[in-house]
Write a protein that holds these residues in place. Sequence first.
Motif, PDB file in Angstrom:
ATOM      1  N   ILE A 135     -14.244 -11.729 -13.563  1.00 37.95           N
ATOM      2  CA  ILE A 135     -12.817 -11.447 -13.710  1.00 37.95           C
ATOM      3  C   ILE A 135     -12.275 -10.921 -12.388  1.00 37.95           C
ATOM      4  N   GLY A 136     -11.109 -11.419 -11.974  1.00 39.66           N
ATOM      5  CA  GLY A 136     -10.440 -10.917 -10.776  1.00 39.66           C
ATOM      6  C   GLY A 136      -9.125 -10.240 -11.126  1.00 39.66           C
ATOM      7  N   VAL A 137      -8.839  -9.113 -10.489  1.00 42.75           N
ATOM      8  CA  VAL A 137      -7.549  -8.441 -10.607  1.00 42.75           C
ATOM      9  C   VAL A 137      -6.854  -8.563  -9.251  1.00 42.75           C
ATOM     10  N   LEU A 138      -5.765  -9.312  -9.213  1.00 43.61           N
ATOM     11  CA  LEU A 138      -5.034  -9.569  -7.972  1.00 43.61           C
ATOM     12  C   LEU A 138      -3.642  -8.971  -8.103  1.00 43.61           C
ATOM     13  N   ASP A 139      -3.391  -7.879  -7.378  1.00 41.45           N
ATOM     14  CA  ASP A 139      -2.165  -7.103  -7.541  1.00 41.45           C
ATOM     15  C   ASP A 139      -1.693  -6.556  -6.198  1.00 41.45           C
ATOM     16  N   ALA A 154      -8.839  -2.378 -16.221  1.00 41.23           N
ATOM     17  CA  ALA A 154      -9.723  -3.533 -16.408  1.00 41.23           C
ATOM     18  C   ALA A 154     -11.175  -3.083 -16.508  1.00 41.23           C
ATOM     19  N   ARG A 155     -11.548  -2.140 -15.676  1.00 40.76           N
ATOM     20  CA  ARG A 155     -12.914  -1.621 -15.715  1.00 40.76           C
ATOM     21  C   ARG A 155     -13.185  -0.914 -17.050  1.00 40.76           C
ATOM     22  N   MET A 156     -12.223  -0.142 -17.530  1.00 42.28           N
ATOM     23  CA  MET A 156     -12.385   0.512 -18.829  1.00 42.28           C
ATOM     24  C   MET A 156     -12.602  -0.524 -19.932  1.00 42.28           C
ATOM     25  N   ALA A 157     -11.843  -1.623 -19.900  1.00 44.54           N
ATOM     26  CA  ALA A 157     -11.973  -2.662 -20.922  1.00 44.54           C
ATOM     27  C   ALA A 157     -13.366  -3.288 -20.898  1.00 44.54           C
ATOM     28  N   ILE A 158     -13.862  -3.566 -19.707  1.00 42.56           N
ATOM     29  CA  ILE A 158     -15.192  -4.169 -19.575  1.00 42.56           C
ATOM     30  C   ILE A 158     -16.264  -3.215 -20.089  1.00 42.56           C
ATOM     31  N   GLU A 159     -16.161  -1.973 -19.715  1.00 45.95           N
ATOM     32  CA  GLU A 159     -17.149  -0.994 -20.163  1.00 45.95           C
ATOM     33  C   GLU A 159     -17.068  -0.773 -21.672  1.00 45.95           C
ATOM     34  N   ASP A 160     -15.838  -0.755 -22.219  1.00 45.16           N
ATOM     35  CA  ASP A 160     -15.677  -0.610 -23.668  1.00 45.16           C
ATOM     36  C   ASP A 160     -16.259  -1.807 -24.418  1.00 45.16           C
ATOM     37  N   PHE A 161     -16.261  -2.966 -23.780  1.00 44.64           N
ATOM     38  CA  PHE A 161     -16.808  -4.176 -24.405  1.00 44.64           C
ATOM     39  C   PHE A 161     -18.340  -4.186 -24.346  1.00 44.64           C
ATOM     40  N   GLY A 162     -18.903  -3.281 -23.575  1.00 45.32           N
ATOM     41  CA  GLY A 162     -20.357  -3.195 -23.467  1.00 45.32           C
ATOM     42  C   GLY A 162     -20.930  -3.804 -22.206  1.00 45.32           C
ATOM     43  N   GLY A 163     -20.058  -4.319 -21.326  1.00 46.88           N
ATOM     44  CA  GLY A 163     -20.526  -4.845 -20.048  1.00 46.88           C
ATOM     45  C   GLY A 163     -21.095  -6.242 -20.098  1.00 46.88           C
ATOM     46  N   ARG A 164     -21.197  -6.820 -21.291  1.00 43.38           N
ATOM     47  CA  ARG A 164     -21.726  -8.173 -21.439  1.00 43.38           C
ATOM     48  C   ARG A 164     -20.954  -8.892 -22.537  1.00 43.38           C
ATOM     49  N   VAL A 165     -20.936 -10.222 -22.444  1.00 44.07           N
ATOM     50  CA  VAL A 165     -20.330 -11.034 -23.491  1.00 44.07           C
ATOM     51  C   VAL A 165     -21.219 -12.245 -23.708  1.00 44.07           C
ATOM     52  N   PRO A 222      -0.827   9.457 -16.498  1.00 44.09           N
ATOM     53  CA  PRO A 222      -0.742   8.452 -17.567  1.00 44.09           C
ATOM     54  C   PRO A 222      -0.490   7.058 -16.986  1.00 44.09           C
ATOM     55  N   PRO A 223      -0.825   6.025 -17.751  1.00 45.42           N
ATOM     56  CA  PRO A 223      -0.624   4.657 -17.274  1.00 45.42           C
ATOM     57  C   PRO A 223       0.812   4.169 -17.447  1.00 45.42           C
ATOM     58  N   THR A 224       1.230   3.274 -16.577  1.00 42.35           N
ATOM     59  CA  THR A 224       2.459   2.519 -16.792  1.00 42.35           C
ATOM     60  C   THR A 224       2.191   1.443 -17.839  1.00 42.35           C
ATOM     61  N   MET A 225       3.244   0.730 -18.254  1.00 44.26           N
ATOM     62  CA  MET A 225       3.023  -0.334 -19.238  1.00 44.26           C
ATOM     63  C   MET A 225       2.122  -1.429 -18.667  1.00 44.26           C
ATOM     64  N   PHE A 226       2.175  -1.674 -17.339  1.00 51.15           N
ATOM     65  CA  PHE A 226       1.303  -2.686 -16.737  1.00 51.15           C
ATOM     66  C   PHE A 226      -0.153  -2.241 -16.821  1.00 51.15           C
ATOM     67  N   GLN A 227      -0.397  -1.015 -16.400  1.00 46.92           N
ATOM     68  CA  GLN A 227      -1.765  -0.503 -16.359  1.00 46.92           C
ATOM     69  C   GLN A 227      -2.361  -0.409 -17.755  1.00 46.92           C
ATOM     70  N   ALA A 228      -1.564   0.007 -18.740  1.00 43.63           N
ATOM     71  CA  ALA A 228      -2.060   0.074 -20.116  1.00 43.63           C
ATOM     72  C   ALA A 228      -2.355  -1.313 -20.660  1.00 43.63           C
ATOM     73  N   SER A 229      -1.461  -2.267 -20.396  1.00 42.27           N
ATOM     74  CA  SER A 229      -1.632  -3.592 -21.001  1.00 42.27           C
ATOM     75  C   SER A 229      -2.763  -4.382 -20.357  1.00 42.27           C
ATOM     76  N   MET A 230      -3.199  -4.001 -19.158  1.00 39.02           N
ATOM     77  CA  MET A 230      -4.360  -4.660 -18.553  1.00 39.02           C
ATOM     78  C   MET A 230      -5.585  -4.524 -19.454  1.00 39.02           C
TER      79      MET A 230
END
Length: 406
Positions: free
Chosen positions: A36-40, A58-69, A305-313
């Motif tokens: 996954i790439g984050v280009l901002d 994005a990193r939080m989401a990956i870690e919450d998913f367990g780091g593997r799919v 706190p996150p902005t709406m962009f940062q939260a929705s990532m």
Amino acid sequence: MNRRTLLGGAVALPLTAIRPSEGRAQSGISDGVVKIGVLDDMSGVFADQQGMGDVVSARMAIEDFGGRVNGAPIELVYGDLQNRADVGLAVARRWYDQERVDAIFGLGNSAVALAVQNLAREKQKIDVVIAAGTTDLTGPGCSPFGVHWTYDNYALSRGTVGAVMAGGGRRWYFITSDYAFGHSLEANATAALRGLGGQVVGSSRAPLGETDYSSHLVRAAGSGANVVGIAAAGTDFINIVKQMGEFGLSRRGIQPAALLCLLTNVKAIGLDTAQGMVFTEAYYWDQNDQTRAFSNRFARIHGRPPTMFQASMWGAVTHYLKAIQAAGTDAAAPVMAKMRETPINDFMTTNGSLRVDGRVIRDMYLMKAKQPAQARGEWDLLEVVQTIPGNEAYRPLAEGGCPLVR
């Protein structure tokens, strides 16, 4: 563009919990890795509201998913698009062609987002636009592999224009950032304004990153407008609002219309100046227990706190990973099919959906900046005054001109 600039556009983000050497990926995952790439904008006028905060999420989401799919490790890279279409496109091309990135997220500049979405369509790769607002992404520029995740200029304009006009703001002068985002935001706001019987009495365009808006504000003050529609974002938006105060436009009965405003913008402006300002958002950190819980986690890492962009990532990356899991592959077409058929439910979205044109449909919120005396803490800046249902917030599917719509 020199070699140093291009190489500076993307940097691998080490994820200590994700070790590609562990285990073996299932055969449905290309190259044995989901990348996954984050280009901002990491260093320019939008960095405060997207930037490294998007990477954190994005990193939080990956870690919450367990780091593997599906048995495959997940890797994350990030890059700085520098608010230049040539730079952003070069980074995206390198990621897709050489670094085997499966999907690019963020794309927080409309010109860059349109260019990268065209490339992604050509390469049959997925792009998920978080922070760019142009409605062309789901109109003539739509893609079977493109997702417009968080908001768009149609939704922002409808909510804010209606609220400002209900308060008597019927004669508008626009100050517009002179690139795809600003043009789209002004066009959408103008359509909403005229549809409600309002009037555009003038407009001017300013280059991205302008610092002195005095000439624009003088013209606005002399135009007969009672509203300055600000079709700009980030530092540009902040500077316009601050300079409106310095030039005394508010004392003359001319109010700002914040067509794209975020939590960090209000903090930078200050409630003394921003109080009473209304605008439209997709998320506020203090809405409910779920939004507060995510915000607290995010703030422990990022410091606020996150902005709406940062939260929705977080939601965008999680939805993508769920689609890979359900499809059994990271190939773009079956993953997109799963993304469309799966409802979107997370801490900021309830029963959201992804349309064929790439538009995510979710509720939006009309926000109001608090009076200084109402604020209970450093980031207690806003209140939700109205919920705008998703089926009312966004442009009807048949009106966008997307070639995918039959």
